[in-house]
Design an enzyme around this catalytic site. Structure first.
Site, mmCIF file in Angstrom:
data_model
loop_
_atom_site.group_PDB
_atom_site.id
_atom_site.type_symbol
_atom_site.label_atom_id
_atom_site.label_comp_id
_atom_site.label_asym_id
_atom_site.label_seq_id
_atom_site.Cartn_x
_atom_site.Cartn_y
_atom_site.Cartn_z
ATOM 1 N N ASP A 193 0.866 -1.183 0.000
ATOM 2 C CA ASP A 193 0.000 0.000 0.000
ATOM 3 C C ASP A 193 0.901 1.231 0.000
ATOM 4 O O ASP A 193 1.844 1.314 0.791
ATOM 5 C CB ASP A 193 -0.902 0.002 1.240
ATOM 6 C CG ASP A 193 -1.734 1.267 1.340
ATOM 7 O OD1 ASP A 193 -2.633 1.449 0.499
ATOM 8 O OD2 ASP A 193 -1.483 2.073 2.263
ATOM 9 N N ASP A 202 1.108 5.180 0.604
ATOM 10 C CA ASP A 202 0.390 6.264 1.283
ATOM 11 C C ASP A 202 1.174 7.561 1.081
ATOM 12 O O ASP A 202 1.928 8.003 1.939
ATOM 13 C CB ASP A 202 0.250 5.941 2.768
ATOM 14 C CG ASP A 202 -0.695 6.892 3.481
ATOM 15 O OD1 ASP A 202 -0.901 8.012 2.988
ATOM 16 O OD2 ASP A 202 -1.219 6.521 4.537
ATOM 17 N N GLU A 224 1.210 11.413 0.766
ATOM 18 C CA GLU A 224 0.424 12.590 1.141
ATOM 19 C C GLU A 224 1.227 13.864 0.866
ATOM 20 O O GLU A 224 1.946 14.332 1.729
ATOM 21 C CB GLU A 224 0.023 12.486 2.619
ATOM 22 C CG GLU A 224 -0.762 11.224 2.940
ATOM 23 C CD GLU A 224 -1.180 11.125 4.400
ATOM 24 O OE1 GLU A 224 -1.262 12.172 5.082
ATOM 25 O OE2 GLU A 224 -1.414 10.013 4.861
ATOM 26 N N TYR A 251 -11.658 11.815 6.170
ATOM 27 C CA TYR A 251 -11.657 12.286 7.552
ATOM 28 C C TYR A 251 -10.634 13.406 7.661
ATOM 29 O O TYR A 251 -9.934 13.723 6.684
ATOM 30 C CB TYR A 251 -11.340 11.155 8.536
ATOM 31 C CG TYR A 251 -10.263 10.204 8.096
ATOM 32 C CD1 TYR A 251 -8.929 10.602 8.035
ATOM 33 C CD2 TYR A 251 -10.562 8.893 7.726
ATOM 34 C CE1 TYR A 251 -7.926 9.734 7.633
ATOM 35 C CE2 TYR A 251 -9.574 8.017 7.314
ATOM 36 C CZ TYR A 251 -8.258 8.437 7.270
ATOM 37 O OH TYR A 251 -7.271 7.576 6.861
#
Length: 617
Positions: A387, A389, A391, A459
């Site tokens: 995965d 991630d 950002e 979120y």
């Protein structure tokens, strides 16, 4: 900061991305160099202050070609007062001479077709606003008229008479001191019509497709006011594919490497809570990205920590000479007990995303390094894929990336080529659905062809980095009157990704097992003022659900998310009830399932995981 003490913020969105409502700066009042008509014939530049967290702010310029021929290249200039400056920028080359700042287009962003626009942003310090704006040497002509107040934001559109190819929209009218001239109707952030009355029927749509609509008013002086809230609409008809069938949905949770320290949360807790029998996947977070490669995060936690019998999944203690210990060995034992679970190794996160910029310069070499680490013979049986991630690609998180919109797709393509079809290749991605926001910054649709799914981080839209409020739910499912920033909702993010071409079954809805809160709040309902972040166990402004459910029980719901006002504290968080409604919504959207951050925020009997599992049956 060592991974043993890395706070939950390693996974959370940038406060600059989830900040205060944009403030339009009246640029026309600041310029007097070229005639407004001269600039208006070709291009305009407008400035917004996207967020302000006290010690700094995020600003964004938008250049739009308002002419009839292609604009080839642009330069925006402005002045800041002493004490205000740019500290980092993205999507443009920004330089300064004293207090005079100049931004020139990147090579891939200089050509603008008629009606097209492009944005670039920056982080800054100080409290001043730009003045003396020039675009290609002429007036920017992108702001307010001196002495004239812009129109108010229209009401969030309502949708009716939805068919396979059309939808009727209506909204509450704007007000203006000199009168409203017309409204621009925006579909997925792009203008599709200009009307003089507060209603419009959009036609020529695609059956079974998600769209997001908002409206912006213009007064008789041609000033634009704030954009309304967004309304998600799905046309009827379309494919007969119902999406994932019963039992096919992904139910994924993040397990944090550092949670074994201060939180005292171990792989065994997944089993004793009952959660292991109710999930399908675990993302082990995080591996680092440095020197163009995937690297180990905390090797002691991952492979070396010796577990005693009472801490171990199978009740057997580690020995001093066994080849693999730590979390990896405990995950191996968990998979033996629950063979349905698949485990992915997640790399990056908030703190370690800065390494992606160098890594994607050579995607094939980066993918090769990740494959060799994940498939190391010592633990290859533990992991079922990777995965990523990041950002954020071509945007800003803790650091800013300017790799271009294709970098993310190139990375995912290289990962798929290396890991093959027998391994999972996934990514956690932004949920910023604002016009020109982070979803628009990268080719998520193109990358989806190489991805099994995306974990959409729905979120951390709002939080106490805006220390004075307004209070708002950090994970709103839908928009609501008074939301601080249009486009910051789960529905808007999912609709935008679908509209760009990402298949619904490759999108997972994100749930936070924590709340975000303010203190110094007197108003129970959202929208109140505050004096700062509420106290939290590990970090101010954030607290686990397992604590909040008794410390500050929910006493209201807004936009599908619970909130609580107790004393002078105000918190928003998801409960089993709101999760149930969100899972129902996710199924109705045909999504591939849901994921959550992270296991240790749940109760000892895993009541939030249970709600996700029950809701996706």
């Amino acid at each position: 900061m060592s991974t043993s003490t890395t706070p939950l913020r390693t996974r959370f969105r940038t406060r600059a991305a989830a900040g205060l409502t944009a403030l339009i700066v009246p640029l026309a009042a600041m310029v007097g160099l070229a005639s407004p008509a001269q600039a208006a014939e070709s291009a305009t530049a407008s400035y917004t202050k996207s967020s302000d967290w006290g010690t700094g702010f995020e600003g964004k310029w938008t250049v739009k070609n308002t002419g009839t021929t292609t604009l080839n290249g642009w330069t925006v200039e402005w002045d800041f007062p002493a004490g205000t400056s740019v500290t980092s920028a993205w999507d443009a080359d920004v330089t300064n001479s004293g207090n005079h700042w100049t931004a020139k287009n990147k090579s891939w962003a200089g050509s603008l077709a008629p009606g097209a626009s492009v944005s670039f942003g920056f982080n800054g310090t100080g409290t001043g606003s730009p003045s003396g704006c020039k675009l290609n040497g002429g007036s920017c002509d992108g702001g307010s008229v001196p002495g004239d107040t812009p129109p108010t934001a229209p009401g969030t559109p309502s949708a009716s008479t939805i068919t396979d190819t059309s939808v009727k929209l209506s909204w509450t009218a704007s007000t203006d001191d000199k009168g409203v001239k017309n409204y621009d109707v925006l579909r997925d952030g792009a203008k599709v019509a200009t009307v003089t009355t507060p209603s419009y029927t959009d036609s020529g749509l695609t059956a079974g497709t998600d769209y997001s609509y908002s409206v912006q008013a213009r007064d008789t002086a041609d000033q634009k006011g704030p954009v309304s809230g967004a309304r998600a609409v799905r046309t009827t008809g379309g494919s007969t594919d119902p999406g994932p069938g019963p039992g096919d949905q992904v139910k994924l949770g993040y397990f944090t490497e550092w949670g074994i320290y201060g939180r005292n949360y171990h792989v065994k807790n997944l089993d004793t809570s009952g959660s292991a029998g109710k999930i399908t996947h675990i993302n082990y977070s995080f591996g680092n990205v440095q020197g163009g490669k995937c690297t180990m995060g905390d090797s002691f936690a991952a492979t070396d920590k010796a577990y005693t019998a009472d801490q171990s999944v199978d009740g057997k203690a580690d020995t001093w000479d066994q080849p693999l210990r730590g979390n990896f060995n405990q995950l191996r034992k968990l998979k033996a007990k629950h063979p349905n679970i698949k485990v992915l190794w997640s790399f990056g996160g908030w703190t370690w995303s800065g390494g992606f910029t160098d890594a994607v310069k050579n995607p094939a070499a980066f993918a090769d390094s990740c494959y060799k680490l994940v498939e190391d013979p010592r633990w290859a049986d533990v992991f079922d894929g990777i995965d990523l991630d990041w950002e954020y690609p071509n945007a800003c998180g803790l650091s800013c990336d300017t790799s271009g919109p294709a970098a993310f797709k190139n990375m995912m393509q290289a990962m798929r080529a290396k890991f093959g079809t027998d391994n999972l290749v996934t990514a956690a991605i932004t949920a910023d659905a604002t016009a020109g926001g982070k979803i628009d910054a990268a080719d998520y649709a193109g990358a989806a062809a190489y991805s099994d799914w995306y974990n959409v981080m729905t979120y951390d839209f709002f939080g106490a980095w805006a220390k004075n409020g307004p209070t708002a739910p950090h994970s709103p499912l839908t928009s609501y009157p008074g939301i601080p920033q249009a486009g910051y909702t789960s529905a808007d993010a999912i609709a935008k990704l679908k509209a760009k071409g990402v298949p619904a079954k490759k999108l997972l809805l994100g749930i936070g097992f924590y709340g975000r809160g303010w203190t110094g709040v007197t108003q129970k309902e959202p929208g109140g003022t505050a004096t700062g972040p509420a106290a939290g166990t590990y970090e101010s402004g954030i607290e686990d659900y397992k604590v909040l459910k008794t410390k500050c029980p929910a006493n209201g719901t807004v936009a599908g998310t619970a909130y609580a006002h107790c004393g002078t504290d105000w918190w928003s968080y998801d409960t089993p009830a709101t999760i149930a409604s969100k899972m129902s919504w996710a199924k109705g959207q045909g999504l591939g399932g849901a994921f959550f951050w992270e296991f240790s925020g749940d109760t000892a009997n895993g009541e939030l995981v249970t709600a996700i599992n029950n809701g996706l049956k």
